[in-house]
Design an enzyme around this catalytic site. Structure first.
Site, PDB file in Angstrom:
ATOM      1  N   HIS A  21      -5.904 -20.804  -1.691  1.00  0.00           N
ATOM      2  CA  HIS A  21      -6.019 -20.136  -2.982  1.00  0.00           C
ATOM      3  C   HIS A  21      -5.262 -20.854  -4.100  1.00  0.00           C
ATOM      4  O   HIS A  21      -4.222 -21.425  -3.875  1.00  0.00           O
ATOM      5  CB  HIS A  21      -5.636 -18.652  -2.915  1.00  0.00           C
ATOM      6  CG  HIS A  21      -4.274 -18.333  -2.407  1.00  0.00           C
ATOM      7  ND1 HIS A  21      -3.811 -17.048  -2.367  1.00  0.00           N
ATOM      8  CD2 HIS A  21      -3.287 -19.109  -1.913  1.00  0.00           C
ATOM      9  CE1 HIS A  21      -2.592 -17.053  -1.887  1.00  0.00           C
ATOM     10  NE2 HIS A  21      -2.257 -18.273  -1.595  1.00  0.00           N
ATOM     11  N   ASN A  22      -5.869 -20.827  -5.242  1.00  0.00           N
ATOM     12  CA  ASN A  22      -5.285 -21.349  -6.495  1.00  0.00           C
ATOM     13  C   ASN A  22      -5.311 -22.868  -6.606  1.00  0.00           C
ATOM     14  O   ASN A  22      -4.801 -23.411  -7.593  1.00  0.00           O
ATOM     15  CB  ASN A  22      -3.832 -20.864  -6.676  1.00  0.00           C
ATOM     16  CG  ASN A  22      -3.689 -19.384  -6.429  1.00  0.00           C
ATOM     17  OD1 ASN A  22      -4.558 -18.600  -6.833  1.00  0.00           O
ATOM     18  ND2 ASN A  22      -2.652 -18.973  -5.746  1.00  0.00           N
TER      19      ASN A  22
END
EC number: 2.3.1.191
Lengths: 344, 344, 344
Positions: C238-239
């Site tokens: 994520h991210n």
């Protein structure tokens, strides 16, 4: 949402104006509609510049600008996580069985469940209340699921597996595939498959990421304990016993018959040989190869340090000669001693 | 099942009372309804304490307690595996095509096959007798499968792939996805895809675990030889040629155009660079990075040894200075020689 | 296809007879119906022996046998890739929605798209023209896809993801599964899930292989830039922000919140810790563990060199004693200096 409503729901203590906030945001990018949080002291300086309307801080934090409303909580990070759910409530089962779903006659699927398009629930499988079995997910025969489980699209659960309450399994993950067990046939060097007759048991509140695999046991169940969280691309081989509240990050492979304790944290890219035991509360760093049991909690690592290729080429060649280098050092020490050098 | 029935089916020689047994169990946990086996001599002492009704042992084993019935076999472990199938027979194709399955008009699917819910068989694909294509599995167009194949739920077989007899593929595995091939475009540093026009051929008795991938060849087929067994999370890149009766354990990545021999054993977490050759009967230890061809069978390894993080931090830093350390040793040797030390 | 037709379509300059060719083949195995190419100078000697009817060569290549027709191109390898598409045209959307597919009422699916058997398109999802969503693929609600996307069988795209033009995703890959984010609960050592409220954005011309995962962001989207190519079994946590025209090979895991530049090449089996930055045009060798940001383009590596198990056993033990060995060398140097050895 007013700060007073938030405090009423999650707790904490409100100081300052009871403003309304519409979203969560990081301290540095929050605007006047947002509530932020300060968990790591090293970001304390962001408090003075933040545009947030309110901030969640630990009771010990001082020097909060006067214009900021604050909620004090003993654990601002956990508070932030709890608050996030208020802004983004969890999707609930829609109590519908999609017409394209196939549920076997002998399966028990409460009306409170959501069964998505092209999902499949096999014979004699029993689902708890409010389960979500989403598009294309397959749960084979003779499984038991507790209440409030979420089985994301294209998950496969093989026959005879047991899931507790609130188990969540992300897309592409396979629970209960055959363990990798073969007997060698001496006559021709071929491999004779050993039937894998156990299942998999996932206890309450286990979450498993996308495209992971938990193999069924050879004779008894492979087990993952209560509250443990498994990331994407994690392989749990047959007969493993994973404890409670243990976390295993992505790209980690656990070989067969390992016993991993409670509150263990395994970072990403770890490999673990078979039949090992890991003590409770052990922390394994990313990329570690675990070749022996760990009987004492601690932080373990085994990563070869990165260099430029040029530097690596110069140095790595000596890894193959370490025993020789050690021998040469020993010899030098003997010569020095013979020459009168004070050998410690 | 009476021991005499077992011997009639699998072979071996029966000594003692022709008792009835209802299950297989380990020596140490078997009760009076179970048959156990002794394969590893180090567990010989368990013979005296076991509650099992009967035990499978090698002809050379002596000191078996008098009350135990025994079956003598030249390979007790293989015998156990064969016996396990008598107690847990393999699921058979149910000869039914689920109404929700989609079989293309031009596909040939014998009535003996089982086609599960939401399974898909594409145009011109030909299945052998008694194949099982389970829920949600997809076999694209122009594939050929031999008899008795098992394609587990949510498997994908891309178009133009060939599977032999008794091939078994576990859930989530992808056979025949595009190989990773691009030509760099010098003008702008972009990547221009090269069509992958080969397929995949899996020979007879190949088994592939869950969530593995075997990419299609660029021009010709990627091939896995007869009887080879592939675990979960194994990547076989385009153009690889894997031999017969070779075993590849979980989390292993084989880069493109590798040629792996027969009876090779590759443990878990291995990485292999492209265009390499591995000799027959080679054994590769877990976590090894193979960067050169292996022309001679043997046992190979390359694992960085694990330590506590504290110890690792102290030592790993010197891996980057090995060339320097070696140079210093050499200089010391020269000084010692100059000082009259006997340099070997 | 006549060479003149090929030149008319792709460019390059034709020398020799305008023969007809029916396929592409390697120089060494081509027959008289085939066109081959010479890209790597070290294969130049194959020109004299090839049976090919024609060869693609760089303008600088001399000594081409007289009987061979040639096409001269500044980049023969790219020319070969372009030509391959003429012989093997890309499959086109068949403009049909299979009766077994489920498309939500509020989804927008142009008539030019192909929606395969048992595919699912969720509420409010919008597809561009000529998209192919193949058998068993699932695109959840509120996604947006550009034109000409190909979503292979059994892919899952979670809700709220955005795909640009010509994005291709291979089977088993999961886009937008939850990132691995939990807040520790101090009271009992359990883990409290943090909602992952971002999505995933894949820019134009991104291709992702089989069984990979790109997790949704915690607050904002995980992003992969234009033209980047991702192999099988790649985990993008994520991210992460991956740049343009970056290539990531198989079995590589990128931890959360990493920022990878443009034109980066990451070979297979690489692991990368979280929150790191990789400079544009960096090359990471296979099996590297990246534990620090790379601020300067270059070639980086960290592989422990392979040996026979016997040699490895002898040497690896000293990896754990490197600090000690270094200390002993230092002491020897001091003794030598004291004894009159010229210490540099």
């Amino acid at each position: 949402m007013k700060l007073s409503e938030i405090v009423a729901k999650i707790g904490g203590e409100l100081f300052g104006v009871d403003v309304e906030v519409g979203q969560l945001a990081p301290l540095e990018s929050a605007d006047g509609t947002a509530i932020a949080f300060l968990s790591n002291p090293k970001y304390h300086h962001q408090l003075s510049d933040t545009q947030a309307a309110a901030v969640i801080v630990h009771p010990s934090v001082v020097d909060v600008p006067e214009h900021l409303s604050i909620i004090r909580s003993d654990d601002p990070y956990l508070y932030f996580a709890q608050l996030a759910w208020l802004f983004h409530p969890r999707a609930q089962a829609n109590h519908q069985r999609h017409p394209s779903a196939v549920v076997a006659d002998s399966a028990i699927v409460p009306a409170s469940c959501e069964i998505g398009a092209h999902a499949y629930v096999g014979e004699h499988t029993v689902l708890g209340e409010n389960c979500r079995v989403l598009a294309g997910a397959v749960i084979e025969h003779d499984c038991v699921l507790g209440d409030d489980c979420v089985i994301h699209p294209n998950v496969t659960v093989y026959h005879g597996c047991t899931l507790g309450q609130r188990v969540e399994i992300h897309s592409g993950t396979v629970i209960g595939g055959d363990g990798f067990g073969y007997a060698p046939v001496k006559a021709d060097g071929s491999w004779f498959k050993i039937p894998q007759t156990g299942g998999v048991t996932l206890a309450d509140d286990v979450e498993i990421g996308s495209n992971s695999t938990v193999d069924r046991g050879a004779l008894e169940d492979t087990r993952i304990g209560r509250g443990s969280k498994i990331d994407n691309f994690v392989q749990i081989a047959h007969n493993c016993q994973v404890g409670e509240h243990t976390v295993i990050a992505s790209c980690t492979g656990i070989s067969g018959s390992c016993k991993i304790g409670n509150h263990v944290v395994i970072a990403g890219g770890v490999g673990m040989a078979g039949h090992l035991t890991i003590a409770d509360k052990t922390f394994i760093g990313g990329g570690t190869n675990i070749t022996k049991s760990i009987t004492e909690a601690g932080h373990y690592a085994s990563v070869y340090p990165m260099q430029t290729f040029k530097e690596w080429s110069k140095n790595a060649v000596y890894v193959r000669r370490l025993a020789d280098m050690n021998g040469r050092i020993k010899q030098l020490e003997q010569h020095i001693a013979a020459l009168g050098g004070a050998k410690e």
